[in-house]
Design an enzyme around this catalytic site. Structure first.
Site, PDB file in Angstrom:
ATOM      1  N   CYS A  23       0.851  -1.197   0.000  1.00 29.42           N
ATOM      2  CA  CYS A  23       0.000   0.000   0.000  1.00 29.42           C
ATOM      3  C   CYS A  23       0.877   1.234   0.000  1.00 29.42           C
ATOM      4  O   CYS A  23       0.379   2.342   0.084  1.00 29.42           O
ATOM      5  CB  CYS A  23      -0.895  -0.006   1.227  1.00 29.42           C
ATOM      6  N   CYS A  42       4.679   1.805   4.074  1.00 32.07           N
ATOM      7  CA  CYS A  42       6.009   1.799   4.681  1.00 32.07           C
ATOM      8  C   CYS A  42       6.851   2.947   4.129  1.00 32.07           C
ATOM      9  O   CYS A  42       7.605   3.590   4.863  1.00 32.07           O
ATOM     10  CB  CYS A  42       6.685   0.450   4.458  1.00 32.07           C
ATOM     11  N   CYS A 102       4.495  -7.008   5.162  1.00 32.44           N
ATOM     12  CA  CYS A 102       4.189  -7.696   3.893  1.00 32.44           C
ATOM     13  C   CYS A 102       5.463  -8.342   3.346  1.00 32.44           C
ATOM     14  O   CYS A 102       5.476  -9.526   2.998  1.00 32.44           O
ATOM     15  CB  CYS A 102       3.663  -6.714   2.852  1.00 32.44           C
ATOM     16  N   CYS A 154       3.516  -2.587  10.371  1.00 27.83           N
ATOM     17  CA  CYS A 154       2.534  -2.231   9.338  1.00 27.83           C
ATOM     18  C   CYS A 154       1.968  -0.864   9.666  1.00 27.83           C
ATOM     19  O   CYS A 154       0.905  -0.752  10.215  1.00 27.83           O
ATOM     20  CB  CYS A 154       1.433  -3.298   9.293  1.00 27.83           C
ATOM     21  N   HIS A 207       4.268  -5.805  25.835  1.00 25.99           N
ATOM     22  CA  HIS A 207       3.629  -6.045  27.137  1.00 25.99           C
ATOM     23  C   HIS A 207       4.544  -5.679  28.310  1.00 25.99           C
ATOM     24  O   HIS A 207       4.077  -5.168  29.331  1.00 25.99           O
ATOM     25  CB  HIS A 207       3.263  -7.530  27.180  1.00 25.99           C
ATOM     26  N   CYS A 229       4.601  -1.825  28.661  1.00 22.35           N
ATOM     27  CA  CYS A 229       3.309  -1.165  28.427  1.00 22.35           C
ATOM     28  C   CYS A 229       2.915  -0.274  29.604  1.00 22.35           C
ATOM     29  O   CYS A 229       2.979  -0.692  30.756  1.00 22.35           O
ATOM     30  CB  CYS A 229       2.224  -2.222  28.205  1.00 22.35           C
ATOM     31  N   CYS A 254      -6.305  -2.232  30.974  1.00 23.01           N
ATOM     32  CA  CYS A 254      -5.600  -3.095  30.013  1.00 23.01           C
ATOM     33  C   CYS A 254      -6.529  -3.488  28.859  1.00 23.01           C
ATOM     34  O   CYS A 254      -7.717  -3.752  29.054  1.00 23.01           O
ATOM     35  CB  CYS A 254      -5.113  -4.333  30.756  1.00 23.01           C
ATOM     36  N   CYS A 285      -5.770  -7.087  22.455  1.00 19.48           N
ATOM     37  CA  CYS A 285      -4.372  -6.633  22.472  1.00 19.48           C
ATOM     38  C   CYS A 285      -3.410  -7.806  22.289  1.00 19.48           C
ATOM     39  O   CYS A 285      -3.505  -8.825  22.959  1.00 19.48           O
ATOM     40  CB  CYS A 285      -4.063  -5.929  23.782  1.00 19.48           C
ATOM     41  N   CYS A 289       7.906  -0.032  20.456  1.00 14.11           N
ATOM     42  CA  CYS A 289       6.917   1.066  20.322  1.00 14.11           C
ATOM     43  C   CYS A 289       6.659   1.823  21.636  1.00 14.11           C
ATOM     44  O   CYS A 289       6.591   3.050  21.620  1.00 14.11           O
ATOM     45  CB  CYS A 289       5.594   0.550  19.774  1.00 14.11           C
ATOM     46  N   CYS A 323       0.022   2.935  19.555  1.00 17.45           N
ATOM     47  CA  CYS A 323      -1.367   2.445  19.521  1.00 17.45           C
ATOM     48  C   CYS A 323      -2.031   2.423  20.893  1.00 17.45           C
ATOM     49  O   CYS A 323      -3.127   2.949  21.076  1.00 17.45           O
ATOM     50  CB  CYS A 323      -1.412   1.050  18.891  1.00 17.45           C
ATOM     51  N   CYS A 381      -2.727  -3.185  20.849  1.00 16.84           N
ATOM     52  CA  CYS A 381      -1.626  -3.539  19.949  1.00 16.84           C
ATOM     53  C   CYS A 381      -2.135  -4.647  19.025  1.00 16.84           C
ATOM     54  O   CYS A 381      -2.722  -5.621  19.485  1.00 16.84           O
ATOM     55  CB  CYS A 381      -0.434  -4.033  20.771  1.00 16.84           C
ATOM     56  N   CYS A 408       1.538  -6.062  14.766  1.00 17.58           N
ATOM     57  CA  CYS A 408       1.902  -5.936  13.344  1.00 17.58           C
ATOM     58  C   CYS A 408       3.366  -6.259  13.044  1.00 17.58           C
ATOM     59  O   CYS A 408       3.741  -6.353  11.881  1.00 17.58           O
ATOM     60  CB  CYS A 408       1.524  -4.565  12.807  1.00 17.58           C
TER      61      CYS A 408
END
Ligand code: SF4
Ligand code: SF4
Length: 362
Positions: free
Chosen positions: A56, A59, A154, A187, A228, A231, A255, A261, A270, A282, A289, A292
Site C-alpha cells: 500500500c 512503509c 508484507c 505495518c 507487554h 506497556c 488493560c 491486544c 513502540c 497504539c 496492539c 503488526c
C-alpha cells in the site's frame, strides 16, 4: 565547518549521529566514531534499489514522514537511491533501466530494499513491475545485492496480502529467495527501524547486522522486547482490570487484552520509541496492539479487535491458557486476596517454566 551532507550543518550532523547512537542503543561516547565512520562509509554514496510488490506504500509513507532532521533527507544524501517507484521522477522503461544499470555497475555493492508481499500463485502474475513479475525481479535483483532488506510486514512475512494466501500465494521475500534476509516488519515499519538498520549496515557491515537478528530475522535493537513488558497499562493487567466497554470512562485506561491486544505476543520497542515523532503509539491512543511486527499478523491475529480465545499465553505451570483464562485467574486470585503482582508475573510467564511468551524471540 560544513558536514558532508547537503544542507546539513556540522552541528546538525553530530546531532543526527547522537540520534543514531540512541537508535542503536550505543553510548554517547561513540558519537565521534559514528560521525567518522558515517563520513567514510558514505564517501562513495552506496547505491540503493527500493522496489515494491503487493504494497500500500504505507512503509514508504511512514519512512518519508519521519522527524527532523529528516532521516529520509539524510539517507537520500548519504545514499544514492537509484530506483524508488514513489519518489523518482523517471517512469516506464527509463526508470526500469536504472535497476539494470545499477545491477551491472554496482554488482555486490547495492542495498536492495523490498516493500510489499510477493504473490507466488499463477507464476506471480498478480503483481508485475514492467512486464516482469515481482517474484522474478526479487530473484534477479537480490542475487547480486550486497544486502537484502525486507521493509514492512508484507515483505517480511506476507502481512495483509498474505492473509489471502489461498488466492494469490502472497508471501515474504525470504520465502521466495530461500535464503535469510534482514526483516524490518511493522505495518508500517517505523522510520527509525529502517534508518537505524541501514546506518548500522554502513557503520558496522553486513555481518554485524546479520549477527544482531532475532530468530525471525529482525534486528534485536528494535525488536528485542515485548510490548507487554514496557506497556504503560501493565499495572492494570496485573490488577486484573480490563477494558470491556470503550464507552465507560472508568475503564478508560485499563488493560486492552480483552479487546484483542497482542502486546503479550509482540516484540517491538513502540512503548519506548513511540510514533509520530515520539508522540504516541497504539496503546496510548486507546487502541490494542495489533501485533503488526509479528509473523502471525494479519491472518492469525484477526479479528484484530477481539480477544484471543485460541491463542494461548504460555506460563501458568507451563500450560498454554487463553485470554479468558488469564482474566478468570486474575479475578479469582484477586478475590482471594493473593498478591496481584505475583499473579501477573505468573500469568505472563515470568515465573512459569517457559519465561516470557515465545511467540517473538527468546
Ligand atoms: S506492511 Fe503494512 S504499511 Fe507496509 S506496505 Fe504492507 S500493508 Fe502497507
Ligand atoms: S495486554 Fe496489551 S494493554 Fe494490557 S498490559 Fe499487555 S500490552 Fe498493555
Amino acid at each position: 565547518m560544513e558536514s558532508i551532507f547537503k544542507g546539513l550543518s556540522r552541528r546538525d550532523f553530530l546531532k543526527y549521529c547522537a540520534s543514531i547512537a540512541a537508535m542503536l542503543g550505543l553510548s554517547e561516547i561513540y558519537i565521534p566514531q559514528i560521525a567518522a565512520a558515517l563520513e567514510e562509509a558514505t564517501k562513495g554514496k552506496p547505491p540503493v534499489i527500493w522496489m515494491q510488490g503487493q504494497s500500500c506504500a504505507g512503509c514508504t509513507i511512514s519512512f518519508i514522514n519521519s522527524r527532523e532532521p529528516t532521516p529520509p533527507e539524510l539517507v537520500l544524501d548519504i545514499l544514492s537511491v537509484r530506483f524508488h517507484p514513489n519518489v523518482m521522477a523517471a517512469a516506464g522503461d527509463v526508470a526500469l533501466s536504472a535497476i539494470e544499470t545499477t545491477m551491472k555497475k554496482a554488482k555486490d555493492k547495492y542495498v536492495y530494499i523490498f516493500e510489499g508481499a510477493l504473490p507466488t500463485a499463477e507464476e506471480g502474475r498478480f503483481c508485475e513491475i514492467g512486464e516482469t513479475s515481482a517474484v522474478d525481479w526479487v530473484k534477479k535483483v537480490a542475487k547480486d545485492a550486497h544486502a537484502v532488506i525486507a521493509v514492512g510486514t508484507c515483505a517480511s512475512f506476507g502481512g495483509i496480502p498474505g492473509a489471502n494466501q489461498a488466492v494469490t500465494g502472497a508471501t515474504g521475500v525470504e520465502d521466495v529467495l530461500g535464503t535469510p534476509v534482514v526483516k524490518i516488519p511493522g505495518c508500517p515499519a517505523h522510520p527509525d527501524w529502517v534508518v537505524g538498520t541501514v546506518v548500522k549496515l554502513l557503520l558496522f557491515g553486513k555481518d554485524a547486522v546479520l549477527a544482531g537478528l532475532d530468530k525471525y530475522g529482525r534486528p534485536k535493537e528494535f525488536y528485542g522486547t515485548l510490548i507487554h513488558d514496557n506497556c504503560p497499562r501493565r499495572h492494570w493487567f496485573e490488577a486484573g482490570k480490563f477494558v470491556e466497554d470503550f464507552n465507560d470512562p472508568e475503564q478508560a485506561n485499563y488493560c486492552l487484552l480483552l479487546k484483542g491486544c497482542k502486546g503479550p505476543f509482540t516484540y517491538a520497542d513502540c512503548p519506548k520509541r513511540k510514533w509520530n515523532s515520539g508522540t504516541n503509539f497504539c496503546i496510548d491512543a486507546n487502541a490494542p496492539c495489533q501485533g503488526c511486527t509479528q509473523p502471525e499478523f494479519y491472518a492469525k491475529f484477526s479479528p484484530l479487535y477481539e480477544k484471543l480465545p485460541e491463542i494461548g499465553i504460555p506460563g501458568i505451570a507451563g500450560y498454554e491458557v487463553s485470554a479468558d483464562t488469564v482474566a478468570k485467574v486474575l479475578g479469582i486470585v484477586t478475590a482471594a486476596g493473593i498478591g496481584l503482582h505475583l499473579v501477573g508475573q505468573i500469568a505472563t510467564g515470568r515465573l512459569g517454566k517457559g519465561g516470557p511468551p515465545e511467540r517473538g524471540e527468546e
